[in-house]
Design a protein around this motif. Structure first.
Motif, PDB file in Angstrom:
ATOM      1  N   UNK A   1      11.183   2.180   2.781  1.00  0.00           N
ATOM      2  CA  UNK A   1      12.244   2.476   3.752  1.00  0.00           C
ATOM      3  C   UNK A   1      13.593   2.306   3.054  1.00  0.00           C
ATOM      4  N   UNK A   2      14.461   3.315   3.131  1.00  0.00           N
ATOM      5  CA  UNK A   2      15.701   3.207   2.359  1.00  0.00           C
ATOM      6  C   UNK A   2      16.656   2.205   2.995  1.00  0.00           C
ATOM      7  N   UNK A   3      17.736   1.929   2.274  1.00  0.00           N
ATOM      8  CA  UNK A   3      18.645   0.859   2.686  1.00  0.00           C
ATOM      9  C   UNK A   3      19.163   1.062   4.110  1.00  0.00           C
TER      10      UNK A   3
ATOM     11  N   UNK B   1      11.295  -4.489   3.510  1.00  0.00           N
ATOM     12  CA  UNK B   1      11.262  -3.142   4.089  1.00  0.00           C
ATOM     13  C   UNK B   1      11.449  -2.077   3.013  1.00  0.00           C
ATOM     14  N   UNK B   2      12.384  -2.322   2.111  1.00  0.00           N
ATOM     15  CA  UNK B   2      12.647  -1.322   1.067  1.00  0.00           C
ATOM     16  C   UNK B   2      11.470  -1.214   0.102  1.00  0.00           C
TER      17      UNK B   2
END
Ligand SMILES: Nc1ncnc2c1ncn2[C@@H]1O[C@H](COP(=O)(O)OP(=O)(O)OP(=O)(O)O)[C@@H](O)[C@H]1O
Ligand SMILES: [Mg+2]
Lengths: 250, 410
Positions: free
Chosen positions: B370-372, B365-366
């Motif tokens: 997408x951030x953590x 995802x990252x």
């Protein structure tokens, strides 16, 4: 665009990359070939920012910035895209939610307007069609129950949506049938351009006859052992990696 | 009413004898009520706290009963048209209007033989809610119970009693919202529910608890299902410093069906306990349980699930699964699934798993921008929604998903 200088990296206390030097200019396509376990995926993960790898020496600059200092999401926003050798399954998250969240996260970081549900769907459907994917694959959970080839296509769909500058393809051709290979290669080629670059990791010359590289490198024992033009790939296919001290039978 | 006084004084005597459960008791092993016991709670008086009506949670047009600190608030409640014979009201009001009905059912399900909190509830029996649906009537509109805790300067306690009786082939949906208004001193909500489902009756019962960090929340539910009756329950736990949902269902008639699920999302120093006992007392009954926990910081989850299959309960189908996601090194889950089987022709399964977030999925995802925090919220949301998906009512499912999502983003 990308400059890798004397890169050493290890997993735990095991050294895997032992001094990689590689420079990729905008507009270029580079291919990396090399035996199993030589560190190709390790290099691609380090470029994408995966945790668990320690860079012990050397540097990586991307568009003049220290790439290694950025978290993975910032690298993605800056235009680095890794198509995974093994795309990950994420149960419970629909592909369309994932793609929309990712696209809008990247757009936000790039200072672009986010897409609403309608705009996103229209875009995603168009890209799906180009890649021979069905709309139904947008509804399903990310990669869950996808065939090997479908997973790879799904990664290329993400690439098409996120519009990267530096694309790293880690064995994207493995698991693809002949038609899919052509479709994926077309998708990749449509992203070639003077302001973009690519790093294509593969075991097979066939992909490189569709995505023709400017440079081919041989990675073995954690180092680039030889570099050449596209004819190097043909030579490797014929002769294997024996001259680099790798026993293929092992 | 003398029977009520008798009931109360019996409860008082029982509680004097039992007191609060101790960790040395097998089914309270993981949940220490020491802090609750050390706090001196005053019984809440009917609160007149200002509550804006439009701030009350409601997932759908409903018959709404609102309670503040355990006391019924007619001014905030919304009675609406109901089919003939259906009774929806505060316990105090229904005791006055239908004394025989209440007398016949109150205390029937709740067996306080060895249960301190239940005895304490009985000792304080005064108000609560009643839902009665006569034979063959299907109540379209759900009943919503809004239980508001408004902490004051001193610790306050209340002991609501919920009485649900669905006669033969009756059907209803009941939604409970428990939450706190603002902060304040400690509160102690000690609810008891008694549920009777007649032959072929169907109850959907959903509860969301999001009280504040000063709240103690104990809830003890006893239900009895007759022939082919069906109970669908969902427990969403987001709040309270310490909470325990104890659900005891007796599948008394052949073919009865219990679907009981829940999600508990805990952080800080919260403790959330889910304890279920499904008593298969008749042949061909099914029970299905799925509980999922998300536990962060130093929070502690407890899941105790007991399935008892009595000797005559052949063709029992009982499934139970407890899963927990531990988001920090100090987060903890104590899971104790338990099967006690005395029949031979049965299908029973249970399982308990605990793990942390999938690192590969996080990176995937990252790597897509997408951030953590966003990636965590997406993964945890998907994990929790798998349990919430068990809710068959669409508006409730959406409302509970939204509550869980809000928790994840705050
Ligand atoms: N997380 C890890 N833990 C332990 N060893 C690892 C880990 N990641 C990689 N390695 C090891 O590092 C070496 C390089 O692995 P890598 O995946 O980079 O190879 P590769 O060149 O991509 O191989 P392939 O062609 O099979 O995909 C291998 O020996 C592998 O076992
Ligand atoms: Mg690899």
């Amino acid at each position: 665009m990308l400059t890798i200088t004397n890169l050493h990296a290890s997993v735990g206390d095991r050294p895997i990359l032992k001094g990689i030097d590689l420079s990729i200019k905008a507009g270029e396509v580079h291919a990396i070939m090399g035996p199993n376990g030589s560190g190709k995926s390790t290099l691609s993960y380090i470029l994408a920012g995966r945790e668990g790898y320690t860079v012990t020496e050397g540097s990586v600059t991307y568009k003049g910035e220290d790439l290694l200092a950025l978290p993975p999401e910032r690298r993605a926003a800056a235009g680095v895209f890794l198509a995974f050798q093994y795309p990950v399954e994420i149960p419970g998250v629909s592909n369309s939610t994932f793609l929309k969240t990712a696209l809008n996260a990247v757009r936000r970081q790039r200072g672009e307007a986010e897409l609403d549900a309608m705009q996103f769907l229209k875009l995603a459907r168009t890209k799906c069609k180009q890649l021979g994917m069905t709309d139904e694959m947008l509804k399903r959970a990310v990669n869950v129950g996808f065939s090997g080839g479908e997973k790879k296509r799904n990664d290329i769909l993400q690439m098409a949506l996120l519009d990267p500058r530096l694309t790293i393809l880690d064995e994207t051709d493995s698991g693809l049938d002949i038609d899919a290979l052509r479709i994926v290669a077309d998708g990749v080629n449509s992203l070639r351009g003077p302001e973009r670059a690519m790093l294509v990791i593969t075991h097979y010359q066939r992909l490189l006859s569709y995505i023709v590289p400017d440079h081919v490198h041989v990675l073995a024992f954690g180092k680039i052992q030889r570099s050449g033009g596209k004819e190097l790939a043909l030579e490797l296919e014929a002769r294997g990696y024996a001259e680099f001290g790798v026993n293929e039978a092992a | 009413m003398t029977w009520l006084n008798t009931l109360r004084s019996a409860g008082r005597a029982r509680f004097a004898e039992l007191g609060f459960p101790k960790v040395r008791q097998e089914d309270w092993r993981f949940t220490n009520l020491g802090a609750l016991e050390r706090t001196l709670f005053l019984p809440a008086s009917p609160a007149s706290a200002l509550v804006a009506v439009d701030a009350l949670p409601s997932v759908t047009p409903s018959h709404r009963l609102v309670f503040v600190n355990g006391g019924f608030r007619a001014d905030l409640s919304a009675a609406s048209e109901r089919p003939d014979g259906v009774i929806i009201g505060s316990l105090a009001a229904v005791m006055a209007s239908h004394p025989a009905l209440v007398e016949a059912h109150l205390g029937q399900r709740a067996d306080d033989a060895g249960h301190g909190p239940l005895a304490l509830n009985t000792a304080h029996l005064a108000d609560g809610a009643v839902l009665y649906v006569p034979k063959g009537v299907y109540l379209d509109k759900p009943v919503e119970l809004v239980m508001i805790g408004a902490g004051g300067h001193e610790p306050l306690s209340w002991h609501p009693r919920l009485l649900v009786v669905l006669e033969e082939r009756a059907g209803a949906t009941l939604i409970e919202h428990h939450f706190s208004l603002g902060d304040g001193a400690a509160t102690f909500s000690n609810g008891v529910s008694e549920i009777t489902l007649g032959t072929g009756a169907r109850l959907r019962h959903y509860k969301a608890q999001r009280e504040n960090a000063a709240a103690f929340h104990l809830s003890t539910l006893s239900g009895r299902l007759e022939h082919d009756a069906c109970y669908e329950g969902f427990l969403l736990t987001l709040g309270a410093r310490l909470s325990r949902n104890e659900v005891r269902l007796v599948l008394a008639g052949p073919g009865a069906e219990a679907k009981l699920s829940g999600a508990y999302l805990l952080r800080g120093e919260q403790l959330g306990d889910t304890t279920t006992v499904i008593d298969h007392a008749s042949p061909r009954c099914t029970s299905q349980q799925l509980f999922k926990g998300v536990i962060d910081d130093k929070a502690q989850g407890v899941f105790q699930g007991k399935v008892l299959v009595r000797p005559n309960a052949q063709k029992t189908d009982a499934r139970q699964l407890s899963r927990a996601l531990l988001l920090s090194d100090d987060a903890r889950i104590d899971a104790k699934p338990e099967l006690e089987i005395h029949a031979d022709d049965v299908k029973c399964s249970h399982g308990a798993t605990a793990g942390d977030l999938d690192e590969d999925a996080m990176f995937y995802l990252r790597a897509r921008g997408i951030d953590r925090d966003g990636a965590r919220a997406l993964l945890i949301g998907a994990y929790v929604n798998e349990a919430i998906a068990e809710i068959s009512s669409e508006p409730v499912r959406e409302a509970f998903e939204a509550l869980a999502d809000h928790w994840l983003r705050s």
